[in-house]
Design an enzyme around this catalytic site. Structure first.
Site, PDB file in Angstrom:
ATOM      1  N   GLU A 396       0.945  -1.359  -0.002  1.00  0.00           N
ATOM      2  CA  GLU A 396       0.133  -0.067  -0.024  1.00  0.00           C
ATOM      3  C   GLU A 396       1.018   1.267   0.036  1.00  0.00           C
ATOM      4  O   GLU A 396       1.122   1.791   1.104  1.00  0.00           O
ATOM      5  CB  GLU A 396      -0.831   0.008   1.238  1.00  0.00           C
ATOM      6  N   GLU A 484      -6.070  -7.451  -0.462  1.00  0.00           N
ATOM      7  CA  GLU A 484      -6.392  -7.202   1.332  1.00  0.00           C
ATOM      8  C   GLU A 484      -7.744  -6.568   1.365  1.00  0.00           C
ATOM      9  O   GLU A 484      -7.965  -5.576   0.738  1.00  0.00           O
ATOM     10  CB  GLU A 484      -5.402  -6.550   1.896  1.00  0.00           C
TER      11      GLU A 484
HETATM   12  C1  IDC Z   1      -2.518  -3.442  10.809  1.00  0.00           C
HETATM   13  C2  IDC Z   1      -2.631  -4.469  11.591  1.00  0.00           C
HETATM   14  C3  IDC Z   1      -2.383  -4.046  12.941  1.00  0.00           C
HETATM   15  C4  IDC Z   1      -0.932  -3.506  12.919  1.00  0.00           C
HETATM   16  C5  IDC Z   1      -0.705  -2.325  11.766  1.00  0.00           C
HETATM   17  C6  IDC Z   1       0.594  -1.889  11.860  1.00  0.00           C
HETATM   18  O1  IDC Z   1      -4.062  -4.966  11.618  1.00  0.00           O
HETATM   19  O2  IDC Z   1      -2.151  -5.099  13.888  1.00  0.00           O
HETATM   20  O3  IDC Z   1      -0.819  -2.912  14.126  1.00  0.00           O
HETATM   21  O4  IDC Z   1      -1.314  -2.913  10.615  1.00  0.00           O
HETATM   22  O5  IDC Z   1       0.358  -0.685  11.056  1.00  0.00           O
HETATM   23  C7  IDC Z   1      -3.904  -1.902   5.893  1.00  0.00           C
HETATM   24  C8  IDC Z   1      -2.528  -2.566   5.875  1.00  0.00           C
HETATM   25  C9  IDC Z   1      -2.446  -3.443   7.255  1.00  0.00           C
HETATM   26  C10 IDC Z   1      -2.970  -2.936   8.487  1.00  0.00           C
HETATM   27  C11 IDC Z   1      -4.822  -2.836   8.112  1.00  0.00           C
HETATM   28  C12 IDC Z   1      -5.522  -2.548   9.324  1.00  0.00           C
HETATM   29  O6  IDC Z   1      -2.179  -2.994   4.833  1.00  0.00           O
HETATM   30  O7  IDC Z   1      -0.891  -3.474   7.266  1.00  0.00           O
HETATM   31  O8  IDC Z   1      -2.755  -3.919   9.414  1.00  0.00           O
HETATM   32  N1  IDC Z   1      -4.967  -2.200   6.925  1.00  0.00           N
HETATM   33  O9  IDC Z   1      -5.117  -1.430   9.664  1.00  0.00           O
HETATM   34  N2  IDC Z   1      -4.381  -1.179   4.901  1.00  0.00           N
HETATM   35  C13 IDC Z   1      -5.584  -0.774   5.531  1.00  0.00           C
HETATM   36  C14 IDC Z   1      -5.848  -1.246   6.687  1.00  0.00           C
END
Ligand code: IDC
Length: 559
Positions: A396, A484
């Site tokens: 992303e 995702e």
């Molecule tokens: C989130 C995880 C969380 C972690 C965080 C770190 O769920 O546990 O602390 O990342 O930054 C994304 C991302 C993905 C995110 C997820 C939810 O690709 O890494 O995971 N998210 O926030 N994009 C949109 C949402």
């Protein structure tokens, strides 16, 4: 063929279960009488609860999502230093194929240590050995700390460690619990591991003590089963140990939801992902959480369980690529090794697997481009002959990263490197604004075949406007891959919005767009499929799944 496969699956299911259990157990069992025990105990994985570091810091630093129209973990959030524990870099993949039954547990009390050697390789004339340990507290008292001394009979050097602090000491090393896993409740266990370098091969361990008491080493006939090369050693020979066993499934994967042996090499035709016969294919699956934080859930038994009980055909292996997210010089070899263990597991399971360079905190893929080039060069060489593997080169892009200035030029460098080694593979390219700006890619597409563009959404954050964009781009011929998505909000928290979630998935099913749910872990957050403390190896009951996990299971099974 599918029919007979199903019958075989039924007949073989008992044998399979036994095999899986055996694979998850170690062949060497050591016991300590430090707490009430004198005998060896057999350690099985099926009751394993997560020994991951708890997420004490991470809850505080969740990306927050306040503006539904702006889609994402907010700028500030995604660039916030990650407070996830970074030391949990491990392979939990048990690749061992022989696990002799050790002495029957004569009593269920006591602390035992078991180990397995899932892989060995050579590097600059020395022998590298990965050793995974399990400390199990079979007593009725909590253990308040542990120190395990391992004698190797030869000098050793430490290369990697996870969930532990290892100190080499001449011909042995001492492994002391990390801050978060010293306490082992009665009946629980914890895992740790390390990679060591020695002058000669380590095939077994001669002596182990735990908390100062000699532990008995049972006869160990376990052989290292793989000779996977470390990605950091340019000169290391890559020897893939992957062989294709017959597929045994409880669920019949058919048609567009088939497995690799049914669908074969993927390619992109117009906006569609198609199989070898040119018919549209839909990949559906689950993404691991960051393997640096939840390695225990990145294992073959969990993938197999999902394949056989959730009707999915794909696993995404998410390796965060930012230094603040646990990918740095001291962890990268171990992380890249774990990626390979997971890919090997998926190949053995006849599943598709996405290798995800999980760009997030760095915002632009340009920041870690040289690492990405090395990483994808290595992976695409190693897996060039496997139709299972899909490369996702930047999860992303966000913040300042633009399509024309950052992402496209990055893709124009990385894709040729992959293509040189693996000319047919499908590559997924992230798009700006947390992979929502697929319209930017439509306006200025890459000039390569077999490329798809990532669209990510979180159902409680993203609604009609993003669905309209997706439809418009698809109808204009853009190949979209939802590598995702979550059912909650973009922070990974908040409440699920299941009615929006249904709208999204229904649309994708109609358009044959592939989708991968975030995430396979038991972290205490809405987007996890597993409730906190659920086993890392599958067999999940309703109460061991979260609301999102139950919804996804039911969706995959009924659509
Ligand atoms: C989130 C995880 C969380 C972690 C965080 C770190 O769920 O546990 O602390 O990342 O930054 C994304 C991302 C993905 C995110 C997820 C939810 O690709 O890494 O995971 N998210 O926030 N994009 C949109 C949402």
């Amino acid at each position: 063929m599918l029919k007979s496969k199903k019958i075989a699956a039924v007949l073989l299911s008992a044998a399979m279960l036994l095999t899986m259990t055996a694979c998850g157990s170690s062949s060497a069992e050591l016991s300590s009488d430090s707490i009430n025990s004198t005998s060896a105990s057999v350690v099985t994985d099926d009751t394993a609860s997560s020994s991951q570091p708890t997420e004490q810091g991470s809850q505080a630093t969740e990306p927050t999502q306040s503006q539904p129209q702006q889609t994402q973990p907010s700028d500030t959030a995604s660039t916030t230093a990650q407070t996830e524990p970074t030391e949990a870099v491990t392979s939990t993949q048990q690749t061992t194929t022989t696990a002799p039954q050790t002495s029957k547990p004569s009593e269920s009390t006591g602390v035992s240590v078991s180990y397995s050697i899932p892989s060995t390789w050579e590097e600059s004339g020395k022998h590298c050995t990965q050793i995974d340990f399990t400390v199990k507290n079979g007593s009725d008292k909590a253990l308040s700390g542990w120190s395990v001394e391992v004698s190797l009979g030869q000098q050793c050097e430490l290369m990697q460690q996870w969930n532990v602090s290892v100190t080499p000491n001449g011909n042995s090393f001492t492994a002391v619990n990390a801050e978060y896993n010293g306490e082992v409740a009665a009946g629980s266990e914890t895992t740790f591991g390390c990679i060591i370098k020695t002058p000669s091969a380590v095939t077994s361990i001669s002596s182990i003590t735990i908390n100062g008491k000699q532990a008995q080493v049972n006869n160990n006939t376990q052989k290292p089963s793989s000779t996977t090369a470390q990605t950091t050693a340019a000169t290391t020979k890559t020897t893939s140990s992957v062989s294709k066993p017959p597929v045994e499934e409880n669920i019949e994967h058919t048609g567009k939801y088939g497995l690799v042996s049914d669908i074969g090499q993927l390619s992109v035709k117009g906006p569609d992902l198609v199989g070898e016969d040119g018919a549209p294919v839909q990949l559906r699956g689950v993404s691991t959480h960051g393997i640096q934080w939840f390695p225990a859930f990145a294992n073959k038994q969990a993938f197999k369980y999902l394949r056989d009980n959730w009707n999915i055909n794909t696993i995404r292996i998410a390796m965060y690529s930012g230094a603040g997210e646990g990918y740095n010089d001291s962890t990268k070899a171990g992380l890249e090794k774990l990626v390979q263990d997971c890919v090997d597991a998926c190949i053995e399971l006849d599943m598709y697997v996405i290798i995800d360079w999980h760009l997030l905190g760095d915002q632009s893929p340009q920041v870690r481009k040289s690492d990405a080039l090395r990483f994808f060069d290595y992976m695409s060489k190693k897996y060039s002959k496997y139709p299972n593997v899909i490369y996702e080169i930047c999860n992303e892009p966000n913040g300042y990263a633009s399509w024309g200035g950052d992402v496209k030029p990055y893709a124009e460098e990385v894709i040729p490197v992959i293509r040189k080694n693996d000319p047919d593979s499908v590559v997924i390219v992230g798009t700006p604004t947390w992979s929502q700006d697929i319209d930017k890619a439509l306006a200025d597409p890459l000039k390569f075949d077999n490329v798809m563009y990532a669209l990510h959404y979180y159902a409680a954050t993203h609604g009609d406007w993003l669905r309209d964009r997706a439809k418009k781009c698809y109808n204009s011929g853009l190949p979209i891959f939802v590598s995702e998505f979550g059912n909650c909000d973009a922070s990974g928290g908040g409440s699920n919005n299941l009615s929006e979630a249904r709208k999204w998935l229904t649309m994708f099913d109609e358009l044959n767009i592939s989708y991968i749910n975030w995430a396979l872990s038991d972290k205490n957050e809405t987007c996890s499929i597993l409730a906190h403390g659920a086993s890392s190896k599958g067999g999940w009951t309703d109460s061991q799944l979260t609301e999102s996990g139950r919804f996804m299971r039911d969706w995959f099974l009924s659509h």
